[in-house]
Design a protein around this motif. Structure first.
Motif: not given
Length: 735
Positions: A653-658
């Protein structure tokens, strides 16, 4: 195929849900050269079993392996039970604990009278045991019932394996449907799509039936409509859309007569509804009808005037040291006086402040004690993070709608429903834009007909993942008290985030979007350099004392050079690098390690964890349980243990979808924008991403792509009939 034959001596571990077993097995016979030295000895076996016991002889097919922690063992891929071929073996089986009401002497008498065909004769007709002396009717029934139950499971398992299901899949099916499995296999295999992928079932069905078989055509048409809803969010479809989906998904071209036959049959079975030229899945048609009826009933209740409103609000302003503008005052008053109120506004317009004021004044209005507050007020949101935000702002408990309705994940039913209603008098629902037609229907069924319902959200955000356009349809119907909030409250003189959101909503970007502000910066970078720039910003942020808890990268899609999967790999190495002190676990091609930031992908109400919740891996314990790696994840104080098979429920979850960020706020947001994101660049998606930022927002990428996204209305239109149904219902009541 290699096998070992023998009996189970002892079961070490057994998972009742999925059938996974670790056991000690004594080998009597084998054709595997690796196992010859173990004949007459015991080995550890692992595998999936529908039922396993020490009474019967099993033939196990698999491979001998050496496990890195547990040493030599036999991994079972499939198995059979040895057929009974002698009278002694039959007596031993009948007198085992598997058959109720039959001791050794009774078993001997049965075999003496009925012979080796005893089991088949008894299964066929209970009266076959009439010839057995001194055998009561109760014992006859118990023996036959045991034999039927035993053989049904065995027969189903064999049949499922013959059809092409793995032993694990066959076990899952029988554990779900039990004795009904046999009927499903004979009548409609597509019932199994409740628990298995449709394509898997379809491949198996096609291999045993004609491609244009009516059972298949009906199943494919229903599935095509479901997929249309999942991809487009529609609650109904036109004939051409359905035919196109049938061709695209299943390569089915139906002539007019065949199509009408399939539709007529599905209408008769009440699986679809045809109204004019609109085709509904009954589920969505009924949901829209039910929502209409419930809202009509709620709205029929008379308003409750709040005579001391101005005085009490002035006191509240003084207590909370706030000043409400006229729109906010109007929203608070109307919410307290009307049975149904909708409040919608963008970031910075004070929705959270208003919820807090409504709750405090409602408590004063009714002079509730602390216990009465808990019994009469429910604060709800579609996600765990949104409910936590409500609780933080009001000081009262808040929960997800699924938890409030006591959702059962296994049955997909709600414990709070039209037959067992919640007793709260005030229901406030935040993040209404995220709620789909089925969840809203379930909520309305579960609350009283005289409840006060306040719905808060931002109609310009992304619509729900599931079908429907609830918040938009309710507002557009113009039937309910609606309070729009327009005025934005600045965080500082040079703050910009809420104004950028407003500009995106209005599709009217000012030149300010390229100018650095106190809380905002746009970094123009070519797509191929976006990852490097994100890494650079995160390193600078770390140097300032910020952590992965403070920073959230939001991106439109998983795949590609700047997709979430690539970004998470980069950011894991930056925020949580490999360390000899941190235990790691590999799942597929992903490495999870202690300290990782992860996202929950599914609702798990039993553990109070929901889709979109973010947590941290606190402990990986590879030594707990036999063959079981256990991962402890902390979701803001809610600690949940996962085994390795359950890691499909999480992602980094360092990067997740909008989409997954909806209902959440993050202190510092980084939003990459590149033309490589293709059609995922559209107005509502970008608006939602921007409005997640609380303290600062950095957009990295191409200005031209950003401007294109702001002007792109892709996915803004959904086909629903809720608005029309509401209007028609209310108009009829007035005529």
């Amino acid at each position: 195929m290699n096998y070992i034959k023998g009996k189970v001596r002892n079961i070490i571990y057994q998972n009742k849900d999925n059938g996974y077993v670790v056991a000690v097995f004594r080998i009597k016979e084998t054709n595997d050269v690796k196992m010859e030295d173990y004949v007459g000895k015991t080995v550890t076996i692992t595998g999936t079993f529908l039922d396993i016991n020490s009474e019967e002889t099993f033939i196990l097919f698999g491979d001998a392996v050496r496990h890195e922690r547990f040493g030599f063992q036999y991994q079972v891929k499939s198995y059979e039970k040895e057929k009974i071929s002698s009278e002694d073996a039959l007596i031993q089986f009948l007198s085992s604990s598997l058959i109720k009401g039959c001791g050794e002497k009774t078993a001997e008498k049965i075999v003496e009278v009925l012979g080796l065909n005893a089991i088949d004769l008894i299964k066929k007709d209970e009266s076959a045991m009439d010839a057995i002396p001194n055998l009561s009717d109760a014992k006859k029934k118990a023996i036959r019932d045991s034999l039927l139950e035993y053989s049904d499971a065995d027969d189903c398992l064999v049949k499922l394996k013959e059809l092409g299901f793995s032993i694990g899949e066959a076990t899952k099916i029988y554990k779900k449907y039990g004795a009904a499995t046999k009927y499903i296999l004979e009548s409609n295999l597509y019932v199994l799509t409740e628990i298995m992928e449709f394509n898997k079932i379809d491949v198996i069905y096609k291999s045993n039936h004609e491609e244009m078989d009516m059972v298949r055509l009906k199943a494919c048409l229903i599935e095509a409509m479901k997929r249309l809803s999942n991809s487009n969010g529609d609650t109904y479809y036109y004939v051409d859309e359905i035919k196109d989906a049938l061709k695209r998904e299943f390569n089915l071209l139906l002539d007019e007569i065949t199509f009408e036959e399939v539709v007529y049959s599905l209408e008769e079975e009440n699986k679809i509804v045809l109204e004019k030229d609109m085709y509904y899945l009954t589920l969505y048609y009924d949901a829209e009808e039910s929502i209409t009826d419930h809202l009509f009933g709620l709205n029929a209740n008379h308003p409750t005037p709040f005579y001391d409103f101005d005085i009490e609000l002035a006191k509240l302003e003084e207590e909370n040291r706030v000043h409400y503008n006229e729109d906010q005052k109007n929203a608070i008053r109307k919410a307290l006086e009307n049975k149904i109120t909708i409040i919608s506004g963008g970031p910075g317009t004070g929705k959270t402040t208003i919820i807090n004021a409504i709750v405090q004044l409602y408590i004063k209005m009714h002079n509730y004690s602390p216990m009465e507050v808990l019994a009469n007020i429910a604060l709800l949101a579609p996600t765990g993070r949104a409910s936590k935000k409500m609780s933080s702002s009001t000081g009262l408990p808040a929960m997800t709608i699924h938890r409030f309705l006591k959702w059962n994940k296994d049955t997909n039913n709600f414990g709070v429903n039209e037959y067992h209603k919640a007793q709260e008098n005030l229901i406030i629902v935040d993040e209404m834009s995220m709620i789909d037609v089925n969840l809203f229907d379930a909520l309305l069924k579960g609350i009283k007909s005289n409840v006060q319902l306040i719905m808060v959200g931002d109609v310009h955000q992304l619509p729900s993942v599931g079908p429907g356009l609830i918040l938009n349809d309710l507002i557009e119907s113009d039937l309910f008290t609606f309070c729009p909030l327009e005025k934005i409250y600045r965080q500082s003189e040079n703050s910009y985030i809420p104004y950028l959101a407003l500009e995106i909503k209005n599709k009217d970007l000012s030149e300010d979007f390229l100018t650095q502000k106190d809380d905002y910066n746009f970094l123009s970078v070519e797509g191929k350099y976006i990852k490097d720039m994100i890494k650079k910003i995160c390193m600078m942020s770390k140097a300032k004392g910020l952590t992965e808890e403070d920073i959230q990268i939001l991106a439109p899609m998983y795949k590609g050079e700047n997709g979430i999967d690539q970004l998470n790999q980069l950011l894991q190495d930056l925020f949580n690098p490999k360390d000899s002190k941190k235990i790691e676990l590999t799942y597929g091609d992903v490495i999870y390690r202690e300290g990782d930031k992860v996202l929950q992908l599914q609702n798990n109400p039993d553990n109070n964890v929901f889709n979109g919740d973010i947590g941290y891996i606190r402990k990986i314990n590879p030594k707990t349980g036999r063959n079981k790696d256990l991962i402890l994840i902390d979701f803001e104080g809610v600690k949940v243990e996962y085994n390795k098979e359950e890691l499909n429920q999480i992602k980094h979850a360092y990067a997740i979808t909008i989409h997954k960020s909806q209902g959440s706020e993050f202190s510092h947001v980084i939003l990459p924008i590149t033309r490589n994101y293709y059609k995922m660049l559209y107005n509502k998606l970008i608006y939602t991403g921007v409005s997640r930022a609380k303290k600062s927002l950095v957009i990295i990428g191409e200005a031209k792509s950003f401007m294109m996204a702001v002007q792109n209305d892709y996915a803004s239109q959904r086909k629903t009939m809720l608005k029309e149904k509401l209007v028609n219902k209310f108009m009829k009541s007035c005529s």
